[in-house]
Structure formats: structure tokens, C-alpha cells
Enzyme design. Structure first.
Site, PDB file in Angstrom:
ATOM      1  N   LEU A  36      63.095   7.755   7.137  1.00  0.00           N
ATOM      2  CA  LEU A  36      62.598   8.805   8.020  1.00  0.00           C
ATOM      3  C   LEU A  36      63.133  10.108   7.442  1.00  0.00           C
ATOM      4  CD1 LEU A  36      61.139   9.577  10.688  1.00  0.00           C
ATOM      5  CD2 LEU A  36      63.365   9.382  11.817  1.00  0.00           C
ATOM      6  N   CYS A  73      66.662   6.345   9.593  1.00  0.00           N
ATOM      7  CA  CYS A  73      65.986   5.304   8.841  1.00  0.00           C
ATOM      8  C   CYS A  73      66.412   3.930   9.323  1.00  0.00           C
ATOM      9  CB  CYS A  73      66.305   5.439   7.347  1.00  0.00           C
ATOM     10  SG  CYS A  73      68.065   5.323   7.004  1.00  0.00           S
TER      11      CYS A  73
END
Length: 608
Positions: free
Chosen positions: A51, A2
Site C-alpha cells: 500500500l 501493507c
């Protein structure tokens, strides 16, 4: 995993804080396209682009809260299952299947020492409401990035430069010491310094506490370069194999499909082979970049050796055209955020693009092995230098003749190797790098400005060299490219060779376990023989991310990058710089690497 962003700033209104965190997160939206969330409890603001890799439900979204703590976390704790079981036995109750919640619970139990329990990669910021302090940490090798700007009671942080460029504290004043290191040595980062004077990087293996305008940074881990493993040869090889396979197994933990880079070299072949042995039913996708044409290096024959051994591997290859190189250069540098010091990051960019086109969200890569396993040929000079320093002449000459044979050295190259080995035997690592730095000095403004320090580590000459490859001179830059190129395509890149338990073990071995009989990575070759194809185990050449090379691209598709804006490089000695570029344009390739770095610096400055 992320992108993270956040700040502590008591001067902002709620509305200003909300607008700022939104801009910060938007600037790195590609790092986490699956969810975006913010948490604001003035003066603390945390933001996260997710993510999704573990626990794909909304329960895994961040910022995440646990009792009186809140966190934004980038990375993976691979042993989170084992830590969670220990914490459960202590009475902790978990609501998610994520490793993020494990980090929060571990902090509750162990405080800032929680990171010593982690096997993984991470960069996180954790707000402790009771203590009113922000606890930030970065993994042992700096695999995941963490940048910040601090000024008085204000502290801003994020995963990339772009995040901090959205803040009122950012200034585009260049850090010329770092610019010079990039030109001279190819380092694109150094300790806590970046290309901008205002932006700092949290060093690897460090925790940071921000509280009431004060910053405290402490190193929580380091490699011991003196401890020695006293086992037998068979015990050495068995332990290396066991640690390596355990690392691969842990790195395969994910709730999405995992793929791998495969170049045909020792490292990526070891990982692909390891996955195939551990997960024989898996259709593991691998990705390879190659270039066609006269005198181009094409690694596909080596890749095919791995595929013959493990036919369930699902191989994908791609050859970027010159047109694609031109079209994507701007994207590579945009994501790198620094002037790329060589052409390899461009090939790496295309590997990630290829993997993304096949819906891969997690990719295993072989980064890190060369640095501590003596994979680079110039490790040999330090090996020889250490032997010569101890007057161990029989072993020194034995190694020289073995190395000369495996590398098929001619007389001139052999003499050069002896000379460099003698130099390594009488000079410190600092002095050797100062010599390299000085090679490019004539056109820089101050030839006495040595702006780096390589502290002497205890132990052998080779171990001292390898230590700095890992933490100073090589790996930090490679990990920077690894993170940026993978996240450009919303891919989490994992590096199984950088399991700290494996690294600690290799540093406890003898020099001869790393470089012996003219061959690099001796312990890896012995331990994984029978698993990796023999043709690759016996490879004597060394290839990185293969490209046609700086010279060919600068004389071909990237020739336009040599249109230098000398006004923007006014901190360099312009007449000498112009002469350097003119010599290259006239056919002199002697300083091609430096010309490339100048061209990329110019391109980067014009794109900022």
C-alpha cells in the site's frame, strides 16, 4: 501500509516455495493493492503486498535489499527523515525516499537496537544473510500485527491468520483458553496467544530472532510506571501539548492524502483540532458514523462544534441501515478473523468504508488515549481505591463527591461506586479481573481455569490499572480491530496518541493529572483547552464507536445469529448455554453482552 508474509523452510522445493508464498500473499491482497513482490533465496522466502504511502515510485517496493540484508516491512517510521539525516552523516547513501530503506540502514548501524530509535508502528522480518538469521520486530504497542508458526527448522510468518492458514503447518485446533477469555472478558488476544493453538503472535515491544530452528524473543522497551516528572503545572501542560502536536505533525507525513475519524469525543476532536492548528490551509477530511432513530446516540452535534472552530475541515457523515449491518456482518468477521466481542467494530468498519469511498489511504484515529489517560469511568475505582489504601480519606471523599456530581449519580449508583472503590483498594488487579471472569463462569467447563496473569507493576493503583489497559486488557483488542477494519479497505490507520514519548510522559505524571475533580483526562483537557472547542473540553460523558447496541441488534437485524449450533460449542456446558440464550430470547437483557459474544463465536466458527 501493507501485508507481509514469508518463511524459512529447507524442506520445500523452489516450485513449492513459490506456490506457497503466492497463496499467502493472495489471501491478504487487500492489505496492499498497489504492488506485489516476492524474493526467494532458498530456504528463505519473503513476500509483500504494498500500500504505497511514502515514496510512491517503484523504488519503494518490497522486499527491499540493502547490502547483505533483505526486509518485508509493514507500518511507518514517522521520524525516518531525522534518522536518515543522522545516518547520512555517518556515510550511508540512500537510493529511495522510503522509510523502509531507513530501517535497513539503521539495522546496519545499530543492529537489533535499531528499533529503539524508531517513532512509529511496525511489524517486519529482516533476513541477515551473513548471520543466517531472521530478525523480526513489532512496535511498542502492537499497532501492527505479526503472527507466526514455528516447527523445527521451519518458521512461517504473516500479517494475519489467513496467511498462515495457507501453510502446511497450520491446524484449526482451537486455543480454548483464548476462546474462554473472549467470552469472559472480551479480550480477543492475550500476549502471544491467538484463537488457534498453532498460531502465535509476537508480543508488542519485542524482537524475535529465528536461527537454525531456534527462537529467541526479547523485550526491547517498557513503560516506567514509577518515574516522576517534577515540573510545575504550566510545564506539565506545555510539555503535553508540545508532545501531542509533535506526534500529530509526524503522523501527517505521507505522500498521499491523510484524513481522520471524528466522533466528537475528546480524542478525535483533539486530533482534528491539532491538524487544523498545524496545517491551517489544509482541507482535512473527517469521517463520522451515526444512527438515526428514537433513543439513538448521534454525535453530529459535537462534531459540529469542531467544525464551527475549524471551518476548513471537510466533514463526511454516514448512517448505516439495518440491512447494511446484516449484509456486512460476515465481512466484518472475515476481516477481524476473531469473534467480535462487541458491536463497536461494526461501526468502525463503516467508518473505514466511508473514508475509502472518498479515496483516503491514510486515516488518523484516536485509539489509545483512553487507556493511559484514564478515559474510562471505571478508572475512578482504582483512583479511589489507591487513596483509600493509603488512608487518604479527605481526597478520596472529595473526589467521590466531585465524580458523583459530574456523573449525576443517584444514591444506589453512588453506593455501588463506593463498594467497587473499596474492593479496588483491598484487592490486586489480578483478583479484580478474576472476579469479573468468574461472573460468567457457571456455564463453562472448568471454573478454576484462570488463564491470564496481570503482574503487579510498581507505582500507584491507578497506574497499574492503566498499564494493563494498554498492554493486556483493552488496547490490544482495540488495535486488532483497528488494523483489520482499516486494512479491509486498503487504508493505513495511524494512532497519534500512541507516540511512546507521549505515553511515557503521561505515566510520569500524578494520578490527579489524569483524573481530577470528577473529570477524566485532566492533563489533556488543560493542555488543549483553547484549541479543542470548550463544549467538548467540558464533556463529561464517554462514548466509544457508537452503535444502536448489542441488545437492539440481537433483537432486530441480527436476530438470526442467535440460531446457535450447539454441537460446535460442545466445549461449553450446553444446557446452561441454551438457558442463557433462552433467557435473552424471553426478554432478559442481564447477560446481553455474553449472549452477543456467544452468538459471534458461533457465527465465527461456522464461517471458518
Amino acid at each position: 501500509m501493507c501485508g507481509i508474509a514469508g518463511f524459512v523452510d529447507p524442506s520445500l522445493s523452489f516450485e513449492s516455495a513459490s506456490n506457497t508464498i503466492s497463496k499467502m500473499l493472495q489471501s491478504i491482497s487487500y492489505r496492499g493493492p498497489d504492488a506485489r513482490s516476492e524474493w526467494i533465496e532458498m530456504p528463505v522466502i519473503l513476500g509483500h503486498n504494498r500500500l504505497s504511502i511514502l515514496d510512491l515510485s517503484k523504488d519503494g517496493n518490497q522486499p527491499m535489499h540493502f547490502n547483505e540484508t533483505s526486509i518485508v516491512f509493514n507500518g511507518e517510521i514517522y521520524n525516518y527523515i531525522e534518522i536518515r539525516e543522522v545516518l547520512k552523516s555517518k556515510g550511508y547513501i540512500f537510493k529511495t525516499q522510503s522509510d523502509t530503506e531507513v530501517v535497513l540502514a539503521a539495522y546496519q548501524e545499530y543492529g537489533t537496537d535499531c528499533v529503539k530509535h524508531f517513532v512509529g508502528m511496525w511489524a517486519f522480518a529482516l533476513w541477515d544473510k551473513k548471520k543466517k538469521e531472521l530478525f523480526c520486530s513489532r512496535d511498542r504497542f502492537g499497532i501492527k500485527p505479526f503472527y507466526y508458526i514455528a516447527e523445527g527448522l521451519k518458521f512461517y510468518f504473516g500479517s494475519e491468520y489467513k496467511v498462515l492458514k495457507q501453510t502446511s503447518l497450520f491446524s484449526n485446533e482451537l486455543n480454548l483458553d483464548q476462546v474462554n477469555r473472549g467470552l469472559q472478558l472480551g479480550w480477543i488476544c492475550y500476549r502471544d496467544e491467538t484463537y488457534f493453538s498453532k498460531i502465535k503472535s509476537l508480543p508488542e515491544s519485542c524482537n524475535l530472532i529465528f536461527s537454525e530452528g531456534k527462537i529467541k524473543i526479547e523485550k526491547y522497551w517498557d513503560v516506567n510506571t514509577v518515574n516522576r516528572f517534577n515540573g510545575s503545572e504550566s510545564e506539565k501542560t506545555e510539555k503535553f501539548r508540545s508532545l501531542f502536536l509533535d506526534s500529530v505533525k509526524l503522523h501527517m507525513r505521507a505522500d498521499v492524502e491523510v484524513g481522520g475519524c471524528l466522533s466528537g469525543g475528546l480524542d478525535s476532536s483533539a486530533i482534528a483540532s491539532g491538524v487544523s492548528v498545524l496545517f491551517p490551509e489544509s482541507k482535512f477530511k473527517t469521517f463520522t458514523i451515526f444512527y438515526e432513530g428514537k433513543n439513538e446516540v448521534d454525535e453530529r452535534p459535537w462534531v459540529n462544534e469542531v467544525l464551527k472552530n475549524f471551518p476548513r475541515l471537510d466533514s463526511y457523515t454516514y448512517s448505516p441501515s439495518e440491512k447494511e449491518v446484516v449484509e456486512n456482518l460476515g465481512k466484518v468477521i472475515h476481516h477481524a478473523e476473531v469473534p467480535i466481542a462487541g458491536s463497536s467494530p461494526i461501526s468502525q468498519f463503516f467508518v473505514m468504508k466511508l473514508a475509502a469511498s472518498h479515496k483516503i489511504k491514510v486515516l488518523l484515529d484516536g485509539q489509545g488515549s483512553d487507556e493511559y489517560l484514564a478515559g474510562y469511568m471505571h478508572s475512578f475505582y482504582r483512583l479511589m481505591g489507591g487513596m483509600l489504601r493509603k488512608m487518604n480519606l479527605p481526597d478520596a471523599f472529595g473526589e467521590f463527591f466531585a465524580h458523583s456530581s459530574t456523573q449525576q449519580m443517584g444514591f444506589v449508583k453512588g453506593i455501588g461506586t463506593i463498594g467497587k472503590s473499596l474492593l479496588a483498594g483491598v484487592k490486586s488487579e489480578q483478583a479484580l479481573y478474576e472476579l469479573e471472569y468468574g461472573n460468567y463462569f457457571p456455564f463453562l467447563p472448568n471454573d478454576k481455569n484462570i488463564n491470564f496473569q496481570l503482574d503487579k507493576k510498581p507505582g500507584s493503583q491507578l497506574n497499574n490499572f492503566l498499564y494493563h489497559l494498554v498492554f493486556t486488557t483493552s488496547l490490544p483488542s482495540l488495535l486488532h480491530y483497528e488494523d483489520r477494519n482499516s486494512m479491509a479497505f486498503s487504508i493505513e490507520s495511524r494512532v497519534p496518541f500512541l507516540d511512546h514519548r507521549l505515553v511515557e510522559f503521561v505515566f510520569s505524571l500524578e494520578d490527579s493529572d489524569k483524573f481530577k475533580n470528577g473529570l477524566t483526562k485532566s492533563i489533556l483537557r488543560k493542555s488543549l483547552s483553547g484549541m479543542i472547542p470548550e463544549a467538548i473540553i467540558n464533556r463529561k460523558d464517554k462514548k466509544g464507536f457508537v452503535t444502536p447496541g448489542e441488545v437492539k441488534w440481537l433483537r432486530g437485524p441480527l436476530k438470526h445469529t442467535l440460531d446457535i449450533d450447539y454441537k460446535k460449542l460442545d466445549f461449553l456446558a450446553a444446557p446452561r448455554l441454551k438457558s442463557l440464550v433462552a433467557d435473552f430470547n424471553n426478554g432478559n437483557n442481564k447477560n446481553a453482552n455474553l449472549v452477543w459474544r456467544v452468538a459471534m463465536l458461533n457465527y465465527w466458527l461456522n464461517s471458518n
